[in-house]
Design an enzyme around this catalytic site. Structure first.
Site, PDB file in Angstrom:
ATOM      1  N   HIS A   1      -8.614  32.476 -69.839  1.00 43.27           N
ATOM      2  CA  HIS A   1      -8.724  32.666 -71.291  1.00 43.27           C
ATOM      3  C   HIS A   1     -10.174  32.702 -71.768  1.00 43.27           C
ATOM      4  CE1 HIS A   1      -4.428  30.873 -71.513  1.00 43.27           C
ATOM      5  NE2 HIS A   1      -4.432  32.130 -71.161  1.00 43.27           N
TER       6      HIS A   1
ATOM      7  N   GLY B   1      -1.754  19.705 -64.894  1.00 40.42           N
ATOM      8  CA  GLY B   1      -2.018  19.492 -66.323  1.00 40.42           C
ATOM      9  C   GLY B   1      -1.750  20.699 -67.189  1.00 40.42           C
ATOM     10  N   THR B   2      -0.715  21.438 -66.845  1.00 42.58           N
ATOM     11  CA  THR B   2      -0.345  22.565 -67.720  1.00 42.58           C
ATOM     12  C   THR B   2       1.164  22.585 -67.940  1.00 42.58           C
ATOM     13  OG1 THR B   2      -0.268  24.971 -67.978  1.00 42.58           O
ATOM     14  CG2 THR B   2      -0.438  24.165 -65.724  1.00 42.58           C
ATOM     15  N   SER B   3       1.544  22.901 -69.171  1.00 38.01           N
ATOM     16  CA  SER B   3       2.974  23.019 -69.475  1.00 38.01           C
ATOM     17  C   SER B   3       3.502  24.346 -68.936  1.00 38.01           C
ATOM     18  CB  SER B   3       3.192  22.951 -70.988  1.00 38.01           C
ATOM     19  OG  SER B   3       2.479  23.995 -71.624  1.00 38.01           O
TER      20      SER B   3
HETATM   21  P1  NAD Z   1      -0.554  22.465 -72.905  1.00 41.82           P
HETATM   22  O1  NAD Z   1      -1.133  21.720 -74.061  1.00 41.82           O
HETATM   23  O2  NAD Z   1       0.561  23.411 -73.158  1.00 41.82           O
HETATM   24  O3  NAD Z   1      -0.060  21.468 -71.775  1.00 41.82           O
HETATM   25  C1  NAD Z   1      -0.842  20.392 -71.327  1.00 41.82           C
HETATM   26  C2  NAD Z   1      -0.068  19.695 -70.242  1.00 41.82           C
HETATM   27  O4  NAD Z   1      -0.874  18.682 -69.725  1.00 41.82           O
HETATM   28  C3  NAD Z   1       1.228  19.054 -70.726  1.00 41.82           C
HETATM   29  O5  NAD Z   1       2.273  19.469 -69.869  1.00 41.82           O
HETATM   30  C4  NAD Z   1       0.954  17.546 -70.604  1.00 41.82           C
HETATM   31  O6  NAD Z   1       2.115  16.839 -70.219  1.00 41.82           O
HETATM   32  C5  NAD Z   1      -0.070  17.525 -69.509  1.00 41.82           C
HETATM   33  N1  NAD Z   1      -1.008  16.405 -69.530  1.00 41.82           N
HETATM   34  C6  NAD Z   1      -1.561  15.747 -70.591  1.00 41.82           C
HETATM   35  N2  NAD Z   1      -2.434  14.829 -70.185  1.00 41.82           N
HETATM   36  C7  NAD Z   1      -2.465  14.894 -68.832  1.00 41.82           C
HETATM   37  C8  NAD Z   1      -3.200  14.204 -67.825  1.00 41.82           C
HETATM   38  N3  NAD Z   1      -4.089  13.245 -68.124  1.00 41.82           N
HETATM   39  N4  NAD Z   1      -2.961  14.539 -66.533  1.00 41.82           N
HETATM   40  C9  NAD Z   1      -2.070  15.483 -66.197  1.00 41.82           C
HETATM   41  N5  NAD Z   1      -1.349  16.177 -67.112  1.00 41.82           N
HETATM   42  C10 NAD Z   1      -1.553  15.890 -68.405  1.00 41.82           C
HETATM   43  O7  NAD Z   1      -1.810  23.162 -72.228  1.00 41.82           O
HETATM   44  P2  NAD Z   1      -1.903  24.465 -71.359  1.00 41.82           P
HETATM   45  O8  NAD Z   1      -0.678  24.571 -70.534  1.00 41.82           O
HETATM   46  O9  NAD Z   1      -3.227  24.420 -70.712  1.00 41.82           O
HETATM   47  O10 NAD Z   1      -1.891  25.671 -72.413  1.00 41.82           O
HETATM   48  C11 NAD Z   1      -2.484  25.559 -73.686  1.00 41.82           C
HETATM   49  C12 NAD Z   1      -3.527  26.611 -74.051  1.00 41.82           C
HETATM   50  O11 NAD Z   1      -4.509  25.951 -74.841  1.00 41.82           O
HETATM   51  C13 NAD Z   1      -4.262  27.183 -72.886  1.00 41.82           C
HETATM   52  O12 NAD Z   1      -4.218  28.539 -73.067  1.00 41.82           O
HETATM   53  C14 NAD Z   1      -5.728  26.721 -73.008  1.00 41.82           C
HETATM   54  O13 NAD Z   1      -6.593  27.843 -73.051  1.00 41.82           O
HETATM   55  C15 NAD Z   1      -5.829  26.096 -74.339  1.00 41.82           C
HETATM   56  N6  NAD Z   1      -6.490  24.752 -74.308  1.00 41.82           N
HETATM   57  C16 NAD Z   1      -7.669  24.566 -73.640  1.00 41.82           C
HETATM   58  C17 NAD Z   1      -8.274  23.300 -73.626  1.00 41.82           C
HETATM   59  C18 NAD Z   1      -9.555  23.102 -72.874  1.00 41.82           C
HETATM   60  O14 NAD Z   1     -10.292  24.055 -72.635  1.00 41.82           O
HETATM   61  N7  NAD Z   1      -9.838  21.861 -72.434  1.00 41.82           N
HETATM   62  C19 NAD Z   1      -7.705  22.235 -74.304  1.00 41.82           C
HETATM   63  C20 NAD Z   1      -6.517  22.470 -75.001  1.00 41.82           C
HETATM   64  C21 NAD Z   1      -5.915  23.723 -74.969  1.00 41.82           C
END
Ligand code: NAD
Length: 259
Positions: free
Chosen positions: A123, A201-203
């Site tokens: 992304h 760490g992704t849904s």
């Molecule tokens: P999501 O928010 O859909 O899912 C996050 C997942 O992480 C969840 O399933 C949750 O249960 C899990 N989780 C939370 N804390 C955790 C931990 N400490 N260890 C392991 N798992 C943990 O996020 P996604 O699937 O990455 O998709 C969301 C979109 O938002 C992506 O496209 C991304 O680009 C963007 N995003 C990016 C960031 C970043 O750059 N750090 C942060 C938030 C969202």
């Protein structure tokens, strides 16, 4: 750690040791311990900025100041963040030859800061500002984003050249925007060559990341999943599910894989 958790960790390490081409797919959960909440959880970005209102390409065309507000919020979180033990374990596993690439949905650049070399940013990343219309780009100021959107400098120098976009955008993908072709090609390359996918760490709800587990499963690859909660793929696609925080599970797994 319970004995069931220990057994699962052993099983995951065994799968990983037997693999020749392991690749990680990471999401927001990997950076939670770095102080960047995942967008969907309470307190996350979507609480304040409804995604279909703020995070779309159409809104950036019609109301760039509105989307800029969301960019400011993300950029201030990212600027304060540094890699956590999950990023570091992945970088060390790559260095040790046990991980070939990280495909990340994150836009925070923390995998590279931790030392990962082969990182595919699905992304995009906020390090660069780019004009979606003419392709002009420049590094994001090291002092952070200014409070107002930055006009594309070519708008003034090439009159009439910009029909839709007049401002630079952090080089991250908004809803309604296509992934870059070279990024898709790299993902397809790894999808077809890997024999182990670590989903961390992704849904896995957002496409194209959502399609990767199904594709590699169909090609016979193994899947290890690390998440605090089961996801929609845990029962149907995952060979080994490690429930827990990535920043705790990954260093423990690293020890076993490199033992
Ligand atoms: P999501 O928010 O859909 O899912 C996050 C997942 O992480 C969840 O399933 C949750 O249960 C899990 N989780 C939370 N804390 C955790 C931990 N400490 N260890 C392991 N798992 C943990 O996020 P996604 O699937 O990455 O998709 C969301 C979109 O938002 C992506 O496209 C991304 O680009 C963007 N995003 C990016 C960031 C970043 O750059 N750090 C942060 C938030 C969202």
């Amino acid at each position: 750690m319970t004995s069931a958790e220990n057994n699962n960790l052993e099983k995951a390490a065994e799968i990983w040791r037997a693999s020749k081409t392991a690749v990680a797919l990471t999401g927001a959960g990997v950076s939670v311990a770095s102080g960047i909440p995942d967008f969907r959880s309470s307190g996350g970005l979507w609480d304040e900025f409804e995604p279909m209102e703020y995070a779309t390409l159409n809104t950036f065309i019609d109301e760039p100041e509105k989307v800029w507000k969301m960019f400011l919020a993300v950029s201030s979180q990212v600027r304060q963040a540094s890699p956590n033990p999950a990023h570091i374990a992945l970088a060390e596993l790559e260095k040790a030859g046990k991980l070939r690439a990280v495909i990340t949905q994150n836009i925070d650049g923390l995998h590279q800061v931790a030392g990962s070399k082969t990182v595919i940013e699905m992304h995009g990343c906020g390090r660069t500002l780019a004009c979606p219309e003419c392709g002009y780009h420049e590094p994001t100021p090291t002092t952070g984003l200014p409070p107002q959107p930055i006009p594309c400098p070519r708008v003034a120098t090439v009159p009439g050249s910009h029909q839709l976009f007049h401002y630079l955008k952090p080089d991250v993908i908004l809803f309604g925007e296509d992934l870059k072709r070279e990024v898709m090609q790299e993902i397809i390359h790894w999808q077809n060559s890997l024999d182990l996918l670590l989903i961390i760490g992704t849904s896995a709800e957002v496409h194209p990341a959502a399609g990767l587990p199904t594709a590699v499963h169909a090609l016979g690859a193994k899947i290890i999943e690390i998440n605090t909660e089961p996801t929609r793929i845990t029962k149907t696609r995952t060979d080994c599910f490690l429930q827990g925080k990535a920043e705790e599970v990954l260093p423990a797994l690293q020890k076993l894989v490199l033992a």
